[in-house]
Each structure stands twice: as C-alpha cells, then as structure tokens.
Write a protein that holds these residues in place. Structure first.
Motif, short mmCIF file in Angstrom:
data_model
loop_
_atom_site.label_atom_id
_atom_site.label_comp_id
_atom_site.label_asym_id
_atom_site.label_seq_id
_atom_site.Cartn_x
_atom_site.Cartn_y
_atom_site.Cartn_z
N PRO A 42 0.87 -1.10 0.07
CA PRO A 42 -0.07 -0.12 -0.05
C PRO A 42 0.94 1.33 0.01
O PRO A 42 0.63 2.21 -0.73
CB PRO A 42 -0.85 -0.21 1.30
CG PRO A 42 -0.92 -1.48 1.66
CD PRO A 42 0.72 -2.11 1.22
N TYR A 43 1.97 1.26 0.49
CA TYR A 43 2.78 2.37 0.67
C TYR A 43 3.70 2.66 -0.70
O TYR A 43 3.64 3.97 -1.11
CB TYR A 43 3.90 2.22 1.82
CG TYR A 43 3.48 2.36 3.20
CD1 TYR A 43 3.07 3.57 3.78
CD2 TYR A 43 3.28 1.09 3.84
CE1 TYR A 43 2.60 3.43 4.99
CE2 TYR A 43 2.76 1.25 5.03
CZ TYR A 43 2.42 2.40 5.78
OH TYR A 43 1.87 2.20 7.07
N VAL A 44 3.68 1.65 -1.37
CA VAL A 44 4.49 1.74 -2.68
C VAL A 44 3.25 2.51 -3.52
O VAL A 44 3.61 3.21 -4.60
CB VAL A 44 4.97 0.53 -3.08
CG1 VAL A 44 5.41 0.58 -4.69
CG2 VAL A 44 6.17 0.09 -2.26
N VAL A 45 2.27 1.89 -3.36
CA VAL A 45 0.90 2.14 -4.41
C VAL A 45 0.83 3.64 -4.29
O VAL A 45 0.50 4.45 -4.95
CB VAL A 45 -0.20 1.32 -4.27
CG1 VAL A 45 -1.40 1.94 -4.94
CG2 VAL A 45 0.08 0.12 -4.71
N THR A 46 0.66 4.00 -2.92
CA THR A 46 0.45 5.63 -2.71
C THR A 46 1.65 6.43 -3.02
O THR A 46 1.12 7.31 -3.50
CB THR A 46 0.41 5.56 -1.26
OG1 THR A 46 -0.81 4.99 -0.73
CG2 THR A 46 -0.04 7.01 -0.66
N SER A 47 2.88 5.65 -2.94
CA SER A 47 3.83 6.53 -3.26
C SER A 47 4.05 6.95 -5.03
O SER A 47 4.24 8.07 -5.57
CB SER A 47 5.24 6.10 -3.00
OG SER A 47 6.38 6.76 -3.09
N TRP A 48 3.29 5.81 -5.55
CA TRP A 48 3.47 5.98 -7.08
C TRP A 48 2.11 6.88 -7.66
O TRP A 48 2.41 7.64 -8.40
CB TRP A 48 3.09 4.56 -7.74
CG TRP A 48 4.37 4.04 -8.13
CD1 TRP A 48 5.01 3.10 -7.24
CD2 TRP A 48 4.96 3.91 -9.47
NE1 TRP A 48 6.31 2.77 -8.14
CE2 TRP A 48 6.19 3.30 -9.26
CE3 TRP A 48 4.71 4.67 -10.74
CZ2 TRP A 48 7.13 2.88 -10.46
CZ3 TRP A 48 5.61 4.50 -11.54
CH2 TRP A 48 6.80 3.57 -11.45
N ARG A 49 1.13 6.73 -6.68
CA ARG A 49 -0.13 7.58 -7.01
C ARG A 49 0.31 9.15 -6.94
O ARG A 49 -0.46 9.99 -7.78
CB ARG A 49 -1.21 7.24 -6.05
CG ARG A 49 -2.61 7.90 -6.59
CD ARG A 49 -3.61 7.30 -5.41
NE ARG A 49 -3.93 5.92 -5.74
CZ ARG A 49 -4.10 4.94 -4.76
NH1 ARG A 49 -3.86 5.37 -3.37
NH2 ARG A 49 -4.16 3.66 -4.89
N HIS A 50 1.04 9.49 -6.07
CA HIS A 50 1.65 10.87 -5.86
C HIS A 50 2.85 11.13 -6.67
O HIS A 50 3.31 12.33 -6.47
CB HIS A 50 1.52 11.25 -4.32
CG HIS A 50 0.40 10.99 -3.53
ND1 HIS A 50 -0.90 11.77 -3.74
CD2 HIS A 50 0.15 10.14 -2.73
CE1 HIS A 50 -1.53 11.31 -2.99
NE2 HIS A 50 -1.28 10.37 -2.43
#
Length: 181
Positions: free
Chosen positions: A115-123
C-alpha cells in the motif's frame, strides 16, 4: 523432481545474475561517498542530491543483492550447528527455515509495503529533503522487487532441500563455494 530441479536452477541463475549486476553499483556508491565526504570535510559544503544518491544506492544494493547473498550462503546463521551437520540435516534446517521463517516474513513485508508503494506511485512521491532526489516512488518499488526475489530464492532453497532429502546429491550445498563470502 525434474521440474523442481529446473526451478532451482532457474531461480538460482536469476538471483546470481541480478546479484552480480547489482554489485557493479558499489563503484558509483563508493565514488559518490568519497565526493560527499570530500565536499563536507574538505570544503565545508554539501549537496543533498549527492548525499541521497549514495544512500539510495546502498539500499538498492542491499535489497537486490539479498537473494544472491542467500544463494551463496552469506546470510546470518548459527554455523556452530549448521557447518558440521550432514547434508541431510542441513536440508531439514533449510527447509524448516524457508517454509516457516523466510517465506512468511517476506510475504508479510510485501503485504505491508504494497500500500505504501502504491500511494507513493499515485503521488509520484519525491524526497522531502531540499535538493533531494525526485523518484522516491521508484526507490520504494525496490522493496517489492526485493520481496519477489527473496520469495523465489526461499522457494528455491526449499525445493533444493526437498531434492537433497529425496537423494539428489547434486543439489547439496557445497561449503567450498561459500568460503569467499
């Protein structure tokens, strides 16, 4: 058993190839570290991008080289028990360690990191430091690649152990290969 043997060879080759490739990143890391130290202590100045670069390189080398380290016996273990043991006993230790320690821990790291990696990619997250590197989302993705490589290597180690327990001596761990690590 042939499938397991092919699987072991394929995963071991993959992690060996990646580990040898990643090892070349040590050269720019050392050069950048030298430049950071020279700028800091010789000229009382610094450059945030350069400082983050060697820290990121160190992390990438550590994470992507972990499967190689496991493959070549460079990981932490209690050699007092392991080294003098028979190949069969080593296979039991490796099988237990892979199935009940390594693989579950790597899966948990993946589950909690995703989830942290996905959020990082999203932003398209970048560094919070002044003059820091912009691609923090790419750097965080290396954690997931680490998990996949370690999971594969853990499965390879478990398969290798099963092959040794089934009597395939060619899959026994050769201690002489591990001496240099």
């Amino acid at each position: 058993m042939r499938f397991l043997g092919n699987f072991v060879h394929a995963i071991d080759s993959l992690n060996d190839w990646i580990g040898r490739g990643v090892a070349w990143l040590v050269i720019p890391m050392v050069v950048i570290t030298f430049l950071v130290a020279t700028l800091r202590y010789g000229f009382s100045t610094g450059w945030g991008t350069m400082q983050e670069s060697y820290m990121w390189l160190h992390g990438i080398i550590f994470l992507l080289g972990a499967g190689y380290t496991l493959l070549h016996g460079g990981h932490v273990r209690v050699d007092v028990i392991y080294r003098p043991a028979s190949a069969r006993y080593k296979a039991y230790i490796d099988l237990f360690g892979s199935l009940f320690l390594l693989i579950p821990v790597v899966i948990m790291i993946f589950i909690y990191s995703y989830p942290y990696v996905v959020t990082s990619w999203r932003h398209l997250e970048g560094s919070n430091e002044t003059g820091g590197l912009p691609g923090l989302f790419l750097y965080k993705s290396v954690i997931l690649v680490f998990c996949v490589l370690m999971l594969l290597q853990g499965l390879s180690l478990a398969a290798r152990s099963l092959l040794v327990l089934a009597g395939h001596k060619e899959f026994e761990i050769n201690e002489e290969e591990h001496e240099g690590i």
